[in-house]
Design a protein around this motif. Structure first.
Motif, mmCIF file in Angstrom:
data_model
loop_
_atom_site.group_PDB
_atom_site.id
_atom_site.type_symbol
_atom_site.label_atom_id
_atom_site.label_comp_id
_atom_site.label_asym_id
_atom_site.label_seq_id
_atom_site.Cartn_x
_atom_site.Cartn_y
_atom_site.Cartn_z
ATOM 1 N N THR A 395 38.291 50.701 -0.760
ATOM 2 C CA THR A 395 39.469 50.053 -0.193
ATOM 3 C C THR A 395 40.017 50.857 0.974
ATOM 4 N N ILE A 396 40.612 50.148 1.909
ATOM 5 C CA ILE A 396 41.299 50.784 3.036
ATOM 6 C C ILE A 396 42.749 50.986 2.617
ATOM 7 N N ASN A 397 43.234 52.202 2.777
ATOM 8 C CA ASN A 397 44.631 52.475 2.448
ATOM 9 C C ASN A 397 45.516 52.008 3.593
ATOM 10 N N LEU A 398 46.315 51.006 3.308
ATOM 11 C CA LEU A 398 47.153 50.428 4.359
ATOM 12 C C LEU A 398 48.575 51.012 4.322
ATOM 13 N N GLY A 399 48.676 52.244 3.830
ATOM 14 C CA GLY A 399 49.993 52.861 3.661
ATOM 15 C C GLY A 399 50.845 52.835 4.909
ATOM 16 N N CYS A 400 50.221 52.996 6.074
ATOM 17 C CA CYS A 400 51.008 53.049 7.308
ATOM 18 C C CYS A 400 51.699 51.717 7.588
ATOM 19 N N PHE A 401 51.214 50.647 6.962
ATOM 20 C CA PHE A 401 51.821 49.324 7.145
ATOM 21 C C PHE A 401 53.312 49.354 6.798
ATOM 22 N N SER A 402 53.647 50.146 5.780
ATOM 23 C CA SER A 402 55.048 50.233 5.350
ATOM 24 C C SER A 402 55.952 50.757 6.449
ATOM 25 N N TYR A 403 55.378 51.549 7.331
ATOM 26 C CA TYR A 403 56.206 52.171 8.365
ATOM 27 C C TYR A 403 56.277 51.319 9.625
ATOM 28 N N ILE A 404 55.585 50.180 9.602
ATOM 29 C CA ILE A 404 55.629 49.282 10.755
ATOM 30 C C ILE A 404 56.798 48.336 10.535
ATOM 31 N N THR A 405 57.967 48.745 11.011
ATOM 32 C CA THR A 405 59.183 48.019 10.671
ATOM 33 C C THR A 405 59.650 47.149 11.827
ATOM 34 N N GLY A 406 60.750 46.462 11.573
ATOM 35 C CA GLY A 406 61.411 45.687 12.619
ATOM 36 C C GLY A 406 60.527 44.603 13.186
ATOM 37 N N ASP A 407 60.499 44.519 14.509
ATOM 38 C CA ASP A 407 59.790 43.411 15.148
ATOM 39 C C ASP A 407 58.388 43.813 15.584
ATOM 40 N N ALA A 408 57.846 44.893 15.000
ATOM 41 C CA ALA A 408 56.552 45.413 15.474
ATOM 42 C C ALA A 408 55.463 44.355 15.460
ATOM 43 N N TRP A 409 55.291 43.691 14.295
ATOM 44 C CA TRP A 409 54.152 42.781 14.271
ATOM 45 C C TRP A 409 54.382 41.508 15.039
ATOM 46 N N THR A 410 55.653 41.101 15.234
ATOM 47 C CA THR A 410 55.876 39.931 16.096
ATOM 48 C C THR A 410 55.506 40.284 17.524
ATOM 49 N N GLN A 411 55.992 41.434 17.983
ATOM 50 C CA GLN A 411 55.809 41.771 19.393
ATOM 51 C C GLN A 411 54.354 42.103 19.702
ATOM 52 N N THR A 412 53.749 42.987 18.899
ATOM 53 C CA THR A 412 52.352 43.325 19.182
ATOM 54 C C THR A 412 51.455 42.134 18.843
ATOM 55 N N GLY A 413 51.847 41.349 17.834
ATOM 56 C CA GLY A 413 51.071 40.157 17.485
ATOM 57 C C GLY A 413 51.057 39.152 18.622
ATOM 58 N N ASN A 414 52.193 39.011 19.309
ATOM 59 C CA ASN A 414 52.229 38.097 20.445
ATOM 60 C C ASN A 414 51.278 38.550 21.550
ATOM 61 N N LEU A 415 51.181 39.874 21.730
ATOM 62 C CA LEU A 415 50.224 40.389 22.713
ATOM 63 C C LEU A 415 48.795 40.063 22.290
ATOM 64 N N MET A 416 48.523 40.223 20.983
ATOM 65 C CA MET A 416 47.181 39.929 20.484
ATOM 66 C C MET A 416 46.830 38.458 20.718
ATOM 67 N N LEU A 417 47.797 37.586 20.545
ATOM 68 C CA LEU A 417 47.544 36.159 20.757
ATOM 69 C C LEU A 417 47.244 35.877 22.235
ATOM 70 N N GLN A 418 47.975 36.576 23.103
ATOM 71 C CA GLN A 418 47.708 36.399 24.532
ATOM 72 C C GLN A 418 46.295 36.855 24.867
ATOM 73 N N TYR A 419 45.883 37.952 24.211
ATOM 74 C CA TYR A 419 44.519 38.435 24.427
ATOM 75 C C TYR A 419 43.508 37.425 23.886
ATOM 76 N N LEU A 420 43.820 36.842 22.765
ATOM 77 C CA LEU A 420 42.900 35.882 22.137
ATOM 78 C C LEU A 420 42.627 34.687 23.055
ATOM 79 N N VAL A 421 43.661 34.213 23.745
ATOM 80 C CA VAL A 421 43.449 33.064 24.634
ATOM 81 C C VAL A 421 43.159 33.520 26.064
ATOM 82 N N LYS A 422 42.904 34.814 26.217
ATOM 83 C CA LYS A 422 42.513 35.395 27.518
ATOM 84 C C LYS A 422 43.606 35.246 28.569
#
Lengths: 441, 295
Positions: A395-422
């Motif tokens: 298993t991969i230890n995803l412990g650092c996920f707990s420290y990804i607080t606030g709007d981190a995944w919305t903001q970086t996720g939006n960048l990932m989506l932009q990358y996905l559609v080039k």
């Protein structure tokens, strides 16, 4: 006497009855020794899909312990859960127990009760690593009740059709090239090979986090990496693991079932298409079972394969899937009395380690990380697959996920989506992620 | 003299008796929170922390250096502009047609008004389904490229989708106001114009529209202020997707305050938005008032 008169009579009686009730309530709250004084505690729940399960559990606990009344503070799916907790705190009505994300435990750390293995003997029943996972900045403040995992889900029936029954070995996918060959073979059979759910939580919260977590097996490896990003002492584009995961993302995007319109991100529709076998694999976790199990005419047998980021089978992450404790129970001590805290601790012990308490979770399909869970329990195929990886220590230890607080995944996720559609290229994506982390204090 | 004072005192007394309950509620739930919120913009307040300290104007400085907010604010301006123009144009046309003595006009009026009775959240989910499934299905049948992908997955088209739904939602509402305006025009003025030889278009632009300026003022005011503060539709229809490009000002503020945990910065943005909305709507009312005429 007709019905109207009866009704009138009752109406006249009502105030009298109410007054009596109030009087009784007044007396009951005055009398009684402090020992068996009833305690009322509240329970804030962010696992909205199981509000009813908790209510039943509280009713049962109240039957066993008539002095403890537990009141549920429910939240809805997609409702502002964090905001509700904030307002409860701001108004001085903090819940006694809260079932929240690990990030919340860190945020509210100052106000939470610290569990101690000496006082709370039952904590020993937790699986290895769970106490560590609930320990933030050196304080054990969260206890977990369920394990979840994610990776590349595959539909066993579809894979069997392509490879012939029993010919496919999930362990054979341990490099990017072997994943590519696997996809090519499925495509050759006329079936779309994979699917990406185009939502920011999936690509930002889950996929991108893999590149942090695979920095090393310890939680500090991932958080150390994030700290360096925050300081600005490293750039994410210089990291081979991140580059590797992005190469794999390109591969997934190439064979994406949703390629024509990658960002529709209709959760139910995507799960339905996958469960009907319209594509062979899906980057998702075992929580999708809660939706899939209610669909008609879909397959029930699934398994996980890792998401390899390099061509070296030895690399951490290439033969492992993610296992994570998504929610923690924490107890507030800032707004609640000592008696309430104690009642909450006792309740948690019963709920998490007593067979009767555990049964509620098992019936709802949760995989509990406790050593005394009954052994004959059979989970759904997805959870079984995760459990098997866990048993093999893969298993991969995803412990650092707990420290990804606030709007981190919305903001970086939006960048990932932009990358996905080039809409942006990889360098722009890296710049965006770097500047996001640098802006976080 | 004495009588006048007593009368005045009675008036004041009556005023307080009748006004104080609602005044009290108004102050408690509107004025105080607003002043308190304004005060918090000068601090680094966060709901989780126990204490906060003064930071002066740095929150406001942050607003003007936040490129994301400025970008989203510009988008909001565009959204407000186009949704105001189109919803009023459609509403006016509907009102014009439905006061011309059509047979089914009462039924049609009710029909066009209905969308306004559906809440923004439900409306958003209905249209999300339409854009994602119905429109794409039509596109596939017609084999017409642009309709084959959802409107909601492309930044510019997602904003367009927001405008379409807003127009659909408000056109019926404004139509009612315009109908009232049409009906309120005195018959004699119209007849006089007709006798003077005014026809069709000329009658509309020279007589009807000038007399309906009050209706325009109301409708523009409502659409501008609601446009700036649009949140529910934004949340349900796009939720800021694709990749945060359709987050309008209100949603950005909410996200900043409660998700990024920068409460005071979000509050500062809210104050700026409040000032902009106030200035724009008051200017609009003053400008259009100049066109008002007496019949």
């Amino acid at each position: 006497m007709d019905m109207g008169e009866v009704y009138m009579k009752r109406l006249k009686l009502l105030p009298l009855i109410l007054a009596l009730f109030m009087l009784a309530a007044l007396f009951s709250s005055c009398s009684g020794s402090s020992k068996d004084k009833p305690v009322k505690i509240t329970f804030f729940n962010t696992s909205a899909e199981v509000n009813a399960m908790f209510e039943e559990m509280f009713r049962r606990y109240n039957e066993i312990n008539p002095n403890v009344v537990i009141e549920l503070i429910p939240t809805g799916i997609g409702e502002g859960q964090q905001e509700k907790l904030q307002s409860l705190y701001a108004s001085g009505n903090a819940p006694t127990i809260m079932n929240v994300d690990p990030a919340n435990v860190i945020e509210y750390s100052d106000k939470l009760y610290e569990f101690s293995p000496e006082r709370e003997k039952w904590l020993e029943l937790m699986n290895d690593g769970c106490a560590d996972a609930g320990t933030f900045n050196g304080k054990l403040q969260g206890v977990a009740y369920s394990v979840q995992g994610y990776g590349l889900l595959y539909n066993k029936r579809v894979i069997d059709e392509v490879f012939g029954e029993g010919n496919f070995d999930p362990n054979s996918i341990n490099t990017r090239d072997s994943l590519k060959a696997f996809f090519e073979k499925i495509e050759a059979a006329g079936i779309p090979a994979t699917m990406l759910h185009g939502a920011n939580w999936s690509l930002g919260g889950h996929y991108l986090t893999l590149s942090y977590a695979c920095q090393g097996p310890a939680t500090s490896d991932g958080t150390g990496f994030l700290d360096k990003l925050k300081e600005g002492s490293i750039k994410i584009e210089d990291d081979p693991i991140w580059q590797g995961y992005m190469d794999t993302l390109d591969l997934l995007a190439e064979y994406n079932f949703n390629k024509a319109d990658p960002l529709v991100a209709d959760y139910n529709k995507d799960l339905q298409n996958f469960a009907e076998g319209k594509c062979a694999t899906l980057f998702m976790g075992d929580w999708s079972w809660t939706v899939i199990k209610d669909l008609e005419g879909v397959d029930t047998e699934y398994g996980f394969i890792p998401v390899p980021w390099s061509n070296n089978p030895e690399d951490y992450g290439n033969t492992q899937v993610v296992m994570v404790l998504p929610k923690f129970m924490a107890i507030d001590k800032s707004n609640n009395s000592k008696e309430q805290v104690q009642a909450a601790v006792d309740f948690l012990e019963w709920m998490l380690t007593d067979p009767e308490g555990q049964e509620f979770f098992l019936q709802a399909g949760f995989c509990m990380p406790y050593k005394n869970v009954r052994k004959d329990i059979k989970y759904n195929s997805m959870t079984e697959s995760i459990a098997q990886y866990a048993a093999e220590g893969r298993t991969i230890n995803l412990g650092c996920f707990s420290y990804i607080t606030g709007d981190a995944w919305t903001q970086t996720g939006n960048l990932m989506l932009q990358y996905l559609v080039k809409a942006i290229d990889r360098q722009q994506l890296a710049d965006g992620i770097n500047s996001y982390w640098r802006s976080v204090k | 003299m004495k009588k006048a004072i007593r009368k005045k005192r009675n008036d004041v007394g009556a005023f307080f008796v009748f006004m104080s309950p609602s005044l009290f509620a108004f102050i408690c739930v509107l004025i105080i929170p607003m002043l308190y919120g304004f005060y918090l913009t000068f601090t680094d307040y966060r709901p989780i922390a126990d204490t906060y300290s003064f930071v002066g104007l740095s929150n406001y400085k942050a607003v003007f250096t936040d490129k994301e907010f400025i970008g989203q604010f510009m988008k909001t301006l565009g959204y407000v502009f186009f949704s105001t123009i189109f919803s009023n144009a459609v509403a006016f046309m509907l009102a014009y047609i439905l006061t011309s003595g059509l047979r089914a006009q009462n039924f049609l009026r009710a029909g066009f008004f209905t969308p306004n009775l559906i809440g923004g959240i439900i409306l958003g989910y209905i249209w999300k389904f339409i854009f994602a499934n119905v429109v794409t299905n039509i596109g596939k049948r017609l084999n017409y490229g642009p309709l084959m992908t959802s409107f909601l997955t492309h930044p510019d088209r997602a904003i367009l989708a927001m405008i379409i739904v807003t127009v659909w939602q408000y056109a019926g509402y404004f139509m009612m106001i315009y109908i009232a305006g049409f009906v309120g025009i005195p018959r004699d003025v119209i007849e006089a114009a007709e006798i003077d030889g005014a026809t069709g278009i000329k009658k509309l632009f020279r007589v009807t529209i000038p007399l309906m300026v009050p209706s325009f003022i109301i409708c523009f005011f409502i659409s501008i202020s609601r446009g700036f503060m649009a949140y529910d539709l934004n949340l349900a229809l796009t939720d800021g997707d694709p990749y945060g490009s359709t987050r309008l000002a209100s949603m950005h503020i909410y996200q900043k305050a409660f998700q990024a945990n920068q409460y005071a910065a979000g509050q500062a943005e809210a104050i700026i938005l409040f000032i902009v909305v106030a200035v724009v709507s008051v200017t609009q009312v003053m400008l259009t008032k100049r066109f008002e005429v007496e019949s």
